[in-house]
Design a protein around this motif. Sequence first.
Motif, PDB file in Angstrom:
ATOM      1  N   ASP A   1      62.984  20.991 105.902  1.00 32.09           N
ATOM      2  CA  ASP A   1      62.118  20.313 107.103  1.00 32.09           C
ATOM      3  C   ASP A   1      61.779  19.335 107.337  1.00 32.09           C
ATOM      4  O   ASP A   1      61.131  18.622 106.276  1.00 32.09           O
ATOM      5  CB  ASP A   1      61.264  21.494 107.722  1.00 32.09           C
ATOM      6  CG  ASP A   1      61.272  21.707 109.211  1.00 32.09           C
ATOM      7  OD1 ASP A   1      61.565  21.510 109.408  1.00 32.09           O
ATOM      8  OD2 ASP A   1      60.407  22.573 109.277  1.00 32.09           O
ATOM      9  N   ASP A   2      61.410  18.548 108.125  1.00 29.37           N
ATOM     10  CA  ASP A   2      60.324  17.282 108.525  1.00 29.37           C
ATOM     11  C   ASP A   2      61.025  16.285 106.987  1.00 29.37           C
ATOM     12  O   ASP A   2      60.264  15.645 107.009  1.00 29.37           O
ATOM     13  CB  ASP A   2      58.745  18.057 108.397  1.00 29.37           C
ATOM     14  CG  ASP A   2      58.645  18.397 109.255  1.00 29.37           C
ATOM     15  OD1 ASP A   2      59.352  18.144 110.347  1.00 29.37           O
ATOM     16  OD2 ASP A   2      57.737  19.264 109.186  1.00 29.37           O
TER      17      ASP A   2
ATOM     18  N   GLU B   1      66.304  16.529 114.271  1.00 27.01           N
ATOM     19  CA  GLU B   1      64.659  17.256 114.841  1.00 27.01           C
ATOM     20  C   GLU B   1      64.853  15.462 116.038  1.00 27.01           C
ATOM     21  O   GLU B   1      64.597  14.997 116.258  1.00 27.01           O
ATOM     22  CB  GLU B   1      63.838  17.668 113.651  1.00 27.01           C
ATOM     23  CG  GLU B   1      63.776  18.170 113.082  1.00 27.01           C
ATOM     24  CD  GLU B   1      62.087  18.541 112.568  1.00 27.01           C
ATOM     25  OE1 GLU B   1      61.946  19.671 111.837  1.00 27.01           O
ATOM     26  OE2 GLU B   1      61.458  17.419 112.503  1.00 27.01           O
TER      27      GLU B   1
END
Length: 291
Positions: free
Chosen positions: A179-180, A236
Amino acid sequence: YKAKSGRHGHHVYQSEDNSHGEIRLRTQQELRLAVTDDQLVVHYQPKIGLKTGEVTGVEALVRWQHPTRGLLLPEDFLDLVEESGLMHALTRIVLTKALDQAVLWQDDGHALTIAVNMSASSLVNVEFPEEIVRMIAARGLPASSLMLEITEDFLMSDRDRARNVLTRLREAGIQIAVDDFGTGYSSLSYLRDLPIDELKLDRSFVMPMADDARAASLVASTIDLAHSLGLRMVAEGVESSVAYDELARFGCDHAQGFFMSRPVPALELDSWLAARHDLEPAPANEIQLLP
Ligand code: C2E
Ligand code: MG
Ligand code: MG
Ligand code: MG
């Protein structure tokens, strides 16, 4: 005068600090209640395959339906959850709700991968991989219908342990996403050697794409690098059709963002899925932002 205001300032700071402490203490007590009283709720945000325009999965995102303060977002309470030693309880609650929802969607014929965010503190628990495997098996779900989103700090903190945990989860058939991606200190060459399925490019790289050509070319080359290492890329923070189209052109695999849908309760996602289904077959570049 200066010294006095300085002292005064110090005093004010202290009293603020005290009341802040009281608020924290009260919030901690409320948090325990949130856990025992079922006040945590999970919203879902769809993830779209950019080649087909199909919804391939959803990310489960926790919210706190606070009895007086309304619906609180993770930024309002996650740090305190961690400090209070309640993160493991929260992770278990979110996993349980998300997997129960996955069963409902599966029964409705939606083959959706459910992604659940994992704090580093939950993953260091050595029993956890087996517990997750049992939770999936008990519901008769394929293990591949669960994806765990981990952060770079977990990967970098204790590398041997991280590799161990990920290997056990991966061998069980569970998918792993970082993630991220891009905000931490891991390198692609380090990630290459870990059992990882996909990278989620942080929205701070994706959001400027629409009006910054250099930001866009950075995204394009990061997508190429990920692919050369055999990793899928998810963007994202896709907020516009411009970003969506450009990501599709760059060969990005999946996109998630407000342009398609905000995170919403499961029932709302059901209507969204139904409305979207009515639009199909839609070319990938003509996806409509639903009201
Ligand atoms: P994340 O895992 O990176 O989740 C994506 C966040 O970006 C979500 O915020 C989502 O609402 C937001 N987002 C999605 N699309 C867009 C967009 O197009 N534009 C913008 N500006 N934002 C977008 P949310 O739900 O507030 O969650 C924030 C963070 O809290 C998550 O970031 C994740 O790190 C953490 N979190 C959420 N749920 C859980 C959970 O169940 N467990 C743990 N450990 N962490 C969680
Ligand atoms: Mg996430
Ligand atoms: Mg993220
Ligand atoms: Mg993020």
